[in-house]
Design an enzyme around this catalytic site. Structure first.
Site, short mmCIF file in Angstrom:
data_model
loop_
_atom_site.label_atom_id
_atom_site.label_comp_id
_atom_site.label_asym_id
_atom_site.label_seq_id
_atom_site.Cartn_x
_atom_site.Cartn_y
_atom_site.Cartn_z
N LYS A 291 0.86 -1.18 0.00
CA LYS A 291 0.00 0.00 0.00
C LYS A 291 0.91 1.25 0.00
O LYS A 291 1.83 1.34 0.79
CB LYS A 291 -0.89 0.00 1.24
CG LYS A 291 -2.12 0.86 1.13
CD LYS A 291 -3.14 0.46 2.20
CE LYS A 291 -4.47 1.10 1.96
NZ LYS A 291 -5.51 0.60 2.88
N GLU A 377 -19.28 -5.50 9.87
CA GLU A 377 -20.21 -4.77 10.74
C GLU A 377 -21.35 -5.66 11.26
O GLU A 377 -21.82 -5.48 12.38
CB GLU A 377 -20.79 -3.57 10.00
CG GLU A 377 -19.81 -2.42 9.80
CD GLU A 377 -18.88 -2.62 8.61
OE1 GLU A 377 -19.00 -3.65 7.91
OE2 GLU A 377 -18.01 -1.75 8.38
N ARG A 405 -25.88 -2.21 6.83
CA ARG A 405 -25.85 -3.65 6.48
C ARG A 405 -26.06 -4.54 7.71
O ARG A 405 -26.22 -5.75 7.58
CB ARG A 405 -24.56 -4.03 5.79
CG ARG A 405 -23.30 -3.81 6.52
CD ARG A 405 -22.06 -4.34 5.80
NE ARG A 405 -22.05 -4.08 4.38
CZ ARG A 405 -21.05 -4.45 3.55
NH1 ARG A 405 -20.02 -5.10 4.03
NH2 ARG A 405 -21.08 -4.19 2.27
C1 LIG Z 1 -18.72 -2.03 4.78
C2 LIG Z 1 -17.54 -1.09 4.84
N1 LIG Z 1 -16.95 -0.86 6.03
C3 LIG Z 1 -15.90 0.00 6.11
C4 LIG Z 1 -15.44 0.64 4.98
C5 LIG Z 1 -14.31 1.65 5.08
N2 LIG Z 1 -13.16 1.22 4.31
C6 LIG Z 1 -12.90 1.73 3.13
S1 LIG Z 1 -11.52 1.07 2.46
C7 LIG Z 1 -11.25 0.12 3.83
C8 LIG Z 1 -10.06 -0.78 3.93
C9 LIG Z 1 -10.05 -1.70 2.74
O1 LIG Z 1 -8.94 -2.58 2.85
P1 LIG Z 1 -8.62 -3.50 1.61
O2 LIG Z 1 -9.85 -4.16 1.13
O3 LIG Z 1 -7.50 -4.36 2.00
O4 LIG Z 1 -8.18 -2.49 0.47
P2 LIG Z 1 -6.84 -1.60 0.40
O5 LIG Z 1 -7.23 -0.24 0.92
O6 LIG Z 1 -5.80 -2.28 1.22
O7 LIG Z 1 -6.50 -1.57 -1.06
C10 LIG Z 1 -12.25 0.30 4.76
C11 LIG Z 1 -12.34 -0.37 6.07
C12 LIG Z 1 -16.10 0.37 3.76
N3 LIG Z 1 -15.73 0.98 2.62
N4 LIG Z 1 -17.12 -0.50 3.72
MG LIG Z 2 -5.50 -4.19 1.91
#
Ligand SMILES: Cc1ncc(C[n+]2csc(CCOP(=O)(O)OP(=O)(O)O)c2C)c(N)n1
Ligand SMILES: [Mg+2]
Ligand SMILES: CC(=O)[C@@H](O)[C@H](O)COP(=O)(O)O
Length: 650
Positions: A291, A377, A405
């Protein structure tokens, strides 16, 4: 400066890219140069607008390889959560839009069908892409359409339950489908859970790679080795994979696993994707990425790898340029810690967002009393029910939009059991840059119908502290405390309190009762001042506990000529609707006008812009109130704003 000139400033090759076709023709060397130019472009642009710079720097090579192997838009490329689709947008003709990224009228921070035929899934909620992909693959199979479906899903999103429901179905269906696991080991913070451990064991197992290379070398000479030997060696490779890799979990599910592959090596990813494309069934390509790759301030940002700076930041340091302000989140975090100091039964739950929700402050002092459940969640809500059944008082801190959700879990697992769980909803109401799927506008309507659940909407820091304490003191049912994004409102003292209701302003005349919900308290005060100039008296009240509506509100309504409610939430089923119903039930026949957010998909922009577009400004509300109250004096009500017209329609 023209788009070409601007883009070319970030590199000669990038200036030539108008569609994915342009990258298909490039050589390996050119692709390396282009990847560097894209990074330069992303840092330059997103440092001015804010946005998901860390996630997108991590998928540059991945996205290049995807667009070289597959033919979007005939082949469908899906991005789970969608925050990592900037490179996809750069390659599909939208470089010019990055100057207005996440701004009103500009490029969305997520895929947008209105922007491009290459975009499909617009929802910014995590863990949905594999379900979309399952459905798409089934549709193409049934329609006999030979089209690839490719879903990029992060390791964080994989901690969401829907992903596993989808994988179960994908395996059963057996349709051709490519799942690219973008494994950077992080959500905001390092991704938690058994799956993350499994993925890291797969990617970090040198023995597996070394042994595999040895076997591959042997296999590589297969032409010199008869068929039987090939079978033996192949079995050895598979055995090793099974033995060395803790478990071929995905393959045990019935989904072919390819990887781990270096997600920053275009050729390696391409090779894996081509193998996956031709496999003829569901395949997982496990790409290991970093990242923030290639940008030191992001790579070295221990908090979240510059996951999503909310506004412009310094390129050299990654630090936000805007002066820090006291945010609602900070007030919550401080008060929760103070409560936890006094109440050993109070524990915290986060869904992979400890820092963004402020729960991290509690975790730093009481690590054993904070649980990060991953992006889960629904699990958070019912696990909180379990914690409550075990004698604790959990505080579940999530963004308002993400609790949607978990409605069934809140309704039946928590509320039906009358359990003391407090849900703290940050980013409630219109947020702005993240657009419609991030707007926390549904909670007061959706959760307002839950029997025994109480919702508080503080108007400032003082009432947030007070209402959080009131919430965790309630032990016979769930509570919700909801507040908006951004800087916390200045304290707005009450003149007096009627039951739970704070009277903020009143006059000798009782023409209008203005119910200002939550952070709209200041707006209410300005409206009262403007309407007073027209000779009318306005009583401004903050209900504090908005659902169920306090009986005192109905009593106050009865002594006024007009009731107006204004809330940062959808009108349908909102506080205004609920108060109107309570007044009907009490036979209080005072006209009521409810102002709020129309239940719709509102575009992205700043919070102030969107609220203004919806007529939720002091000027618009005052104009409406004056029109309505003067109308009661038999002078015509002048429909003066979109909200007024909308209210008239609904
Ligand atoms: C249901 C839900 N909960 C929380 C979030 C907030 N959120 C946005 S991106 C993220 C982290 C995502 O991690 P990953 O899937 O590993 O993607 P990366 O950012 O590492 O590419 C979170 C928790 C969301 N978008 N949707
Ligand atoms: Mg990730
Ligand atoms: C996709 C994602 O990360 C969202 O949860 C959002 O970008 C967070 O934005 P703020 O934390 O700036 O409200």
């Amino acid at each position: 400066m023209s788009v070409e000139e601007d883009t070319a400033n970030h590199g000669r090759l990038l200036g030539t890219v108008r569609s994915p076709q342009d990258v298909k023709r490039m050589s390996g060397e050119e692709l390396d140069v282009l990847a560097a130019e894209i990074r330069d472009f992303l840092i330059a642009k997103v440092s001015r607008t804010g946005g998901h710079v860390g996630p997108n720097l991590g998928v540059v090579e991945l996205t290049l390889a995807m667009h070289r192997v597959f033919d979007s838009p005939r082949d469908r490329l899906l991005f789970d959560t969608g925050h990592q689709a900037y490179v996809h947008k750069i390659l599909t003709g939208r470089q010019a839009g990055f100057d207005k990224l996440r701004q009103r009228g500009g490029l969305s921070g997520y895929p947008s069908q209105a922007e491009s035929e290459h975009d499909l899934v617009e929802n910014s909620h995590a863990s949905t892409a594999l379900s979309y992909a399952d459905g798409l693959a089934k549709a193409y199979a049934l329609r006999g359409e030979a089209r690839s479906v490719v879903a990029v899903v992060g390791d964080g999103a994989l901690t969401g339950g829907m992903c596993w429901e989808a994988l179960n179905n994908i395996a059963t269906a057996g349709n051709p489908l490519v799942i690219v696991v973008n494994d950077n080991g992080r959500s905001y913070a390092p991704t938690i859970g058994g799956l993350a451990d499994h993925l890291s064991s797969l990617r970090l197992n040198p023995g597996y790679e070394r042994v595999l290379d040895t076997v591959k070398d042997a296999l590589g000479s297969t032409p010199l080795v008869g068929r039987p030997m090939y079978e033996v060696l192949h079995a050895v490779k598979k055995g090793i994979k099974d033995a060395v890799a803790p478990q071929a979990m995905f393959e045990d599910l019935g989904i072919k696993y390819v990887g781990p592959v270096d997600g920053h090596d275009v050729a390696a990813v391409e090779s894996a994707l081509r193998a996956a494309k031709n496999f003829g069934g569901p395949v997982i390509v496990h790409a290991v990425t970093r990242k923030g790759y290639g940008y030191r301030p992001a790579e070295e940002d221990e908090a979240d790898c510059l996951h999503g700076p909310s506004s412009a930041f310094d390129v050299e340091t990654g630090a936000l340029l805007a002066a820090p302000s006291v945010k609602w989140t900070h007030v919550f975090a401080d008060e929760l810690l103070a409560v936890a100091d006094e109440r050993p039964d109070v524990v915290g739950i986060t869904a992979a967002m400890a820092e963004p929700t402020g729960i991290a402050k509690l975790a730093r002092k009481y690590p054993e009393r904070v649980y990060d459940v991953g992006i889960a969640e629904q699990h958070a809500a019912t696990s909180a029910a379990g914690l409550a059944l075990g004698g604790l008082h959990p505080v579940v801190a999530v963004y308002a939009t993400f609790l949607n959700r978990a409605f069934d879990q809140v309704l039946l697992d928590v509320a039906m059991h009358k359990l003391p769980v407090t849900f703290v909803l940050d980013r409630a109401g219109i947020t702005g840059p993240d657009g419609p799927s991030h707007y926390g506008i549904w909670d007061m309507s959706v959760f307002g119908v839950v029997p025994g659940l109480r919702i508080a909407a503080p108007r400032d820091a003082a009432t947030l502290r007070e209402e959080l304490r009131e919430a965790v003191a309630i032990d016979n049912g769930p509570t919700v405390v909801r507040f908006p994004t951004g800087a916390v409102a200045a304290d707005l003292p009450a003149l007096r309190r009627v039951g739970p209701v704070d009277v903020l302003a009143e006059s000798a005349r009782t023409d209008v009762l203005l119910v200002a919900v939550g952070s709209f308290g200041h707006l209410g005060m300005e409206v009262a001042s403007r309407v007073a100039e027209q000779g009318y008296g306005v009583t401004v009240v903050d209900p504090r506990w908005v659902r169920p509506v306090p009986a005192e509100l109905v009593e106050l309504a009865a002594s006024h000529r007009l009731v107006v409610t204004v809330e940062d939430g959808v009108r349908v089923g909102g506080v205004g609707d609920a108060l109107a119903q309570a007044m009907r039930d009490a036979d209080v026949r005072v006209p009521l006008k409810d102002l709020g957010v129309p239940a719709d998909w509102h575009p992205h922009g700043t919070r102030a812009q969107i609220l203004a577009d919806l007529g939720l400004t002091a000027q618009d509300v005052a104009r409406n109130v004056t029109g309505w109250i003067s109308g009661l004096d038999n002078t015509p009500v002048r429909l003066t704003s979109t909200t007024d017209a909308t209210a008239a329609q609904n």
